[in-house]
Design an enzyme around this catalytic site. Structure first.
Site, mmCIF file in Angstrom:
data_model
loop_
_atom_site.group_PDB
_atom_site.id
_atom_site.type_symbol
_atom_site.label_atom_id
_atom_site.label_comp_id
_atom_site.label_asym_id
_atom_site.label_seq_id
_atom_site.Cartn_x
_atom_site.Cartn_y
_atom_site.Cartn_z
ATOM 1 N N HIS A 76 -11.124 3.240 -5.944
ATOM 2 C CA HIS A 76 -10.065 4.771 -5.458
ATOM 3 C C HIS A 76 -8.652 5.309 -4.976
ATOM 4 O O HIS A 76 -7.391 4.184 -5.166
ATOM 5 C CB HIS A 76 -11.056 5.719 -4.679
ATOM 6 N N HIS B 218 -6.402 6.096 -2.769
ATOM 7 C CA HIS B 218 -6.171 6.362 -1.549
ATOM 8 C C HIS B 218 -4.942 4.906 -1.356
ATOM 9 O O HIS B 218 -5.130 3.580 -1.785
ATOM 10 C CB HIS B 218 -7.196 6.074 -0.329
ATOM 11 N N ASP C 294 -3.860 3.213 0.910
ATOM 12 C CA ASP C 294 -4.897 1.674 1.270
ATOM 13 C C ASP C 294 -5.259 0.879 0.373
ATOM 14 O O ASP C 294 -5.409 -0.518 0.895
ATOM 15 C CB ASP C 294 -6.063 2.127 2.612
ATOM 16 N N HIS C 295 -5.535 1.702 -0.720
ATOM 17 C CA HIS C 295 -5.871 0.757 -1.798
ATOM 18 C C HIS C 295 -5.458 0.567 -2.903
ATOM 19 O O HIS C 295 -5.583 -0.617 -3.812
ATOM 20 C CB HIS C 295 -7.665 1.268 -2.335
ATOM 21 N N HIS D 281 -16.431 10.102 -1.158
ATOM 22 C CA HIS D 281 -15.375 9.656 -1.012
ATOM 23 C C HIS D 281 -14.218 10.281 -1.052
ATOM 24 O O HIS D 281 -13.387 11.148 -0.748
ATOM 25 C CB HIS D 281 -15.131 8.556 -0.501
ATOM 26 N N ASP E 110 -14.285 2.353 -0.734
ATOM 27 C CA ASP E 110 -14.928 3.079 0.890
ATOM 28 C C ASP E 110 -15.731 3.561 0.636
ATOM 29 O O ASP E 110 -16.484 4.998 1.039
ATOM 30 C CB ASP E 110 -13.709 4.217 1.223
ATOM 31 N N HIS F 277 -13.617 -2.010 3.229
ATOM 32 C CA HIS F 277 -12.965 -1.818 4.563
ATOM 33 C C HIS F 277 -14.205 -3.315 5.604
ATOM 34 O O HIS F 277 -15.116 -2.978 5.289
ATOM 35 C CB HIS F 277 -12.676 -0.176 5.866
HETATM 36 ZN ZN ZN Z 1 -9.409 2.951 2.624
HETATM 37 FE FE FE Z 2 -10.283 5.492 0.798
#
Ligand code: ZN
Ligand code: FE
Length: 264
Positions: free
Chosen positions: A59, A61, A63-64, A118, A140, A178
């Site tokens: 996805h 985001h 942090d990915h 999400h 996530d 995560h």
């Molecule tokens: Zn994440």
């Molecule tokens: Fe996420």
């Protein structure tokens, strides 16, 4: 096939997925370039050269996808996968995926599941190669013992997506985005205190974490025994949270997610 978790940022996992036959490889969710490139070097030192041919994003985001640009540049990767609706939000994205799409990494077959909730463009990558046990990268949407926050979708959407994952072959190994397993299982134990599978999963997770190891993977069959978001019909969970028997599975999921959002 070989999957190596790569710890990134504070609690993210990127993954290195290698086809054992062709030595072609993919990076799943490169959060940041440093740890990903270091892990690749380490892997090469131990196992010989691999050729990274693709980035697989679950996805949009940051942090990915935060390492997409630098990792693609450093390794000369031109194939960057993500859902078509994430176009413009995934750096370097070249492949626009839909539910049911498939592609290969060497001789590994990768199948795409669209699992919104999400985010609206969340996807899972199911990787199989007979006779190996399949693996799934869930980002996530599904965590070990939990699920992601519902940012862009709604509870019915998240419920449908989790059920799609629940219906995979029970032996499928789950690699999520995560390391949240211990806190997820604390919540699971709170809502379903008599469930012994949670007690066992907690013991396993705490042992692994104490040894500095990731808790991933667990199997889909494991998750069905303790993950409250796959157990929305459990009478004990409903009793703990005051969810009426008549509530639909999606409504129950919404209520469980809401309780988790404020659980300390
Ligand atoms: Zn994440
Ligand atoms: Fe996420």
């Amino acid at each position: 096939m070989r999957v190596t978790p790569i710890a990134c940022l504070s609690d993210n996992y990127a993954y290195l997925l290698v086809c054992p036959e062709t030595k072609e490889a993919a990076i799943v969710d490169p959060s940041e370039p440093g740890p990903v490139l270091a892990a690749l070097e380490q892997h090469r030192g131990r196992n010989g050269d691999v050729k990274v041919v693709a980035i697989l994003d679950t996805h949009h985001h940051p942090d990915h996808v935060g390492g997409n640009e630098e990792v693609a540049k450093a390794l000369g990767i031109s194939r960057v996968y993500g859902h078509k609706s994430d176009k413009g939000r995934i750096p370097k994205q070249s492949e626009l995926l839909e539910e049911g799409a498939s592609f290969t990494i060497g001789s590994l077959l990768v199948r795409v599941l669209h699992i919104p909730g999400h985010t609206l463009g969340a996807v899972a990558y199911v990787v199989s190669r007979e006779p190996h046990v399949p693996v799934v990268f869930t980002g996530d949407t599904m965590f070990l013992g939990g699920c992601g926050r519902i940012f862009e979708g709604d509870p019915p959407m998240m419920h449908t997506s989790l059920q799609k994952l629940a219906k995979l072959d029970g032996r499928t190994q789950v690699y999520c985005g995560h390391e949240y397993t211990e806190s997820n299982l604390r919540f699971a134990a709170h809502v379903e205190p008599s469930n012994q599978a949670i007690v066992q999963a907690k013991a396993r997770a705490s042992e692994l974490r104490k040894a500095g190891k990731p808790t991933v993977p667990a199997t889909i069959a494991d998750e069905l025994t303790y993950n409250p978001f796959l157990r929305v019909t459990s009478p004990e969970i409903r009793k703990t949270l005051g969810i009426p028997e008549s509530a639909s599975p999606a409504d129950a999921l919404g209520a469980i997610r809401k309780a988790k959002d404020t659980f300390k």
